[in-house]
Motif scaffolding. Sequence first.
Motif, short mmCIF file in Angstrom:
data_model
loop_
_atom_site.label_atom_id
_atom_site.label_comp_id
_atom_site.label_asym_id
_atom_site.label_seq_id
_atom_site.Cartn_x
_atom_site.Cartn_y
_atom_site.Cartn_z
N GLU A 99 0.82 -1.11 0.05
CA GLU A 99 0.18 -0.04 -0.10
C GLU A 99 0.80 1.15 0.03
OE1 GLU A 99 -3.16 2.49 -0.25
OE2 GLU A 99 -3.51 0.27 0.03
N ILE A 100 1.78 1.21 0.76
CA ILE A 100 2.86 2.51 0.79
C ILE A 100 4.01 2.54 0.10
CG2 ILE A 100 2.10 2.71 3.31
CD1 ILE A 100 4.83 1.80 4.27
N GLY A 101 3.98 1.31 -0.76
CA GLY A 101 5.22 1.18 -1.86
C GLY A 101 6.58 0.91 -1.09
N LEU A 102 6.63 0.18 -0.20
CA LEU A 102 7.92 -0.21 0.39
C LEU A 102 8.75 -1.19 -0.33
CD1 LEU A 102 9.47 0.32 3.13
CD2 LEU A 102 8.75 -1.79 4.02
N VAL A 103 7.91 -1.96 -1.46
CA VAL A 103 8.67 -2.84 -2.30
C VAL A 103 7.84 -2.32 -3.45
CG1 VAL A 103 9.65 -4.35 -0.77
CG2 VAL A 103 7.25 -4.63 -1.64
N PRO A 104 8.49 -2.92 -4.76
CA PRO A 104 7.61 -2.60 -6.20
C PRO A 104 6.24 -3.33 -6.00
CG PRO A 104 10.11 -2.93 -6.43
CD PRO A 104 9.99 -3.14 -5.05
N PRO A 105 5.40 -2.92 -6.91
CA PRO A 105 4.29 -3.75 -6.95
C PRO A 105 4.39 -5.02 -7.57
CG PRO A 105 4.28 -1.29 -7.99
CD PRO A 105 5.76 -1.70 -7.84
N LEU A 106 3.43 -5.79 -6.80
CA LEU A 106 3.63 -7.06 -7.46
C LEU A 106 2.27 -7.86 -6.49
CD1 LEU A 106 6.52 -9.68 -6.02
CD2 LEU A 106 5.79 -7.30 -5.15
#
Length: 610
Positions: free
Chosen positions: A537-544
């Motif tokens: 949700e907050i983008g700590l890791v790339p979307p997947l």
Amino acid sequence: MRDGERLLFGAWKCGIGIKSICGGRGKCGSCIVQIDAAAPDALGAPSAAEAALLPAHPQGGTYRLACLCEVRGALTISIPPESQAVRSTPRKPFTVTAVAARPTATRVTFDIDAPDTAPPRALTTRIEQAAASALGARAVELPLPVLADFSCVPGFDTAREVTATVLRDRRIVQLLPGRHSRNCGVAVDIGTTSFVVFLCDLARGQILAMRTAINPQAMYGEDVISRITHIQQDTALLGNMRKLLVDEINRVLIEACAEAEVLPDDVVDAVLVGNPTMQHILLGLNPQPLGRTPYLPVRSEGVDIRACELGLAIAPQAEAYVFPMVSGYIGGDTLAALLTRAADFYRGAQLLVDVGTNGEVVLAHNGMLSATSCATGPVYEGAHIRCGMRAAPGAIERVWVQADGAIRWAAIGEANAAGDKRPIGLCGSGVISAVSAGVRARLIGRDGALAPPATHRQLHANSEGESDELVLVRAPYARTGRDIVLAQQDIRAVQLGKAALRAGVEILLAESGVTQLDCVYLAGTFGNHLQPEDILEIGLVPPLPVQRVRSIGNAAGDGARAALLDRHQRRRAARLAQRLSVLELSGRGDFQDLFVMHTALSPAPVAILD
């Protein structure tokens, strides 16, 4: 306490733990204590710097920072719950996996010839010949210290049956009269905040007992930079920190041995892993080079060292193995975590992330390994957060907002079910959960700003009419007697840590030509308690897809245990250290650009000024 000694350090020496995130440098304000009574001139007046960090307490009372108080007389203090250093057992999840039992240390029992057996031979010769015969080896090595220890055992020269502990089928590290079948070892994962000890049966590959404890070096600061700074100012503290750690490991190990009914002399092998600073301090190496460019370790190779040289309370001549270090921030704990990954990890594009004060990231792409480290800050340990604390009983670890706007939470429970269930503060996973919940409920914008006060009844405004905190738990329902809040500055700290980690990940992916990850593995205690949907949700890791974000528990501890039980894993760790290419982020112009892009609390970078 010595006259003039600062209250923080005197209290720790007396076994009274007071939280100190900055390591007693008067920077964080986390060591607040209440002065209940004091002799005349016991304490001087607070300095301007101390006064600036003392919060206003409407209920009255005299409050001071323990790290800045010089005690010169008798006094009585109370330590508020939020200032108490955690003494409870830390949570260290681990995975019970089958490991082939191929230990470095084995035990063999054999009969030796009597002294009058022809031809006459010295005891050393008779032992060496009998041991070689029992092992099917041409010769064995019997070091003098091992023989010296054996010669102090009553009846050593008349014993006909002897048990030898042998390393790699050739070097004897222990001799005991009679038959001894227990063959045990210990694996230790040393973290900045806490450590875990696994007592294992080397012959069966089983865990006999597991213990965790707080790293007592916390009195010198909750992060590695604080500890390095203390050593830089006084190198004698290197020995103090080392002794604190080893003594606590021994205390915990003795407890584990008692639980498993194992004698310390039956613990004949040890494997230890940690981040580079922890491994340097353990080995008595000055960690100062880790804190300055080019951030290189004093020694990078793995170390075989006698247990007695480390001070470990196991068989004195047993060998302890300390993992290699790849760089100033990629240490044995990262390599140990990699040991837990099977062959499928090296196919496609897989990311292993261990988030803490530093975020270690390893990318496996079609058999190639690359890594980097990002200074995410102590926010993910619950530090430098207004109501932050470590992951311990009373810490809020999950927050959600219901459809009717009600804010709900879940906290880590007390070991005693009848204990106080009211929360004390927010741990790292609770902070991330609170921010993610706020973003979903539109109480927090993608730019990190709290919504206007009129949006929700639990948004509090500052003197300028802008929201500066979101109340998660009202004072009557908190153990501290004060509101537990998520402050605007807490959200900014999350943004900074998130942006640093994500920028490092994006650079690592770009350098390897990866545009889409197959899977993300979250290692470590913190990673194990994160909700994948929160970090996406907050983008700590790339979307997947959310199902491709997986927690793998305390992978460093699991890897250390694998290396204890299977000697081939130590060679594998050395090979991984050589294969791992480290990408240094300092001085890269693209890092700053990516950092700014990813401060938004969004899966993908957005223009936060829109």
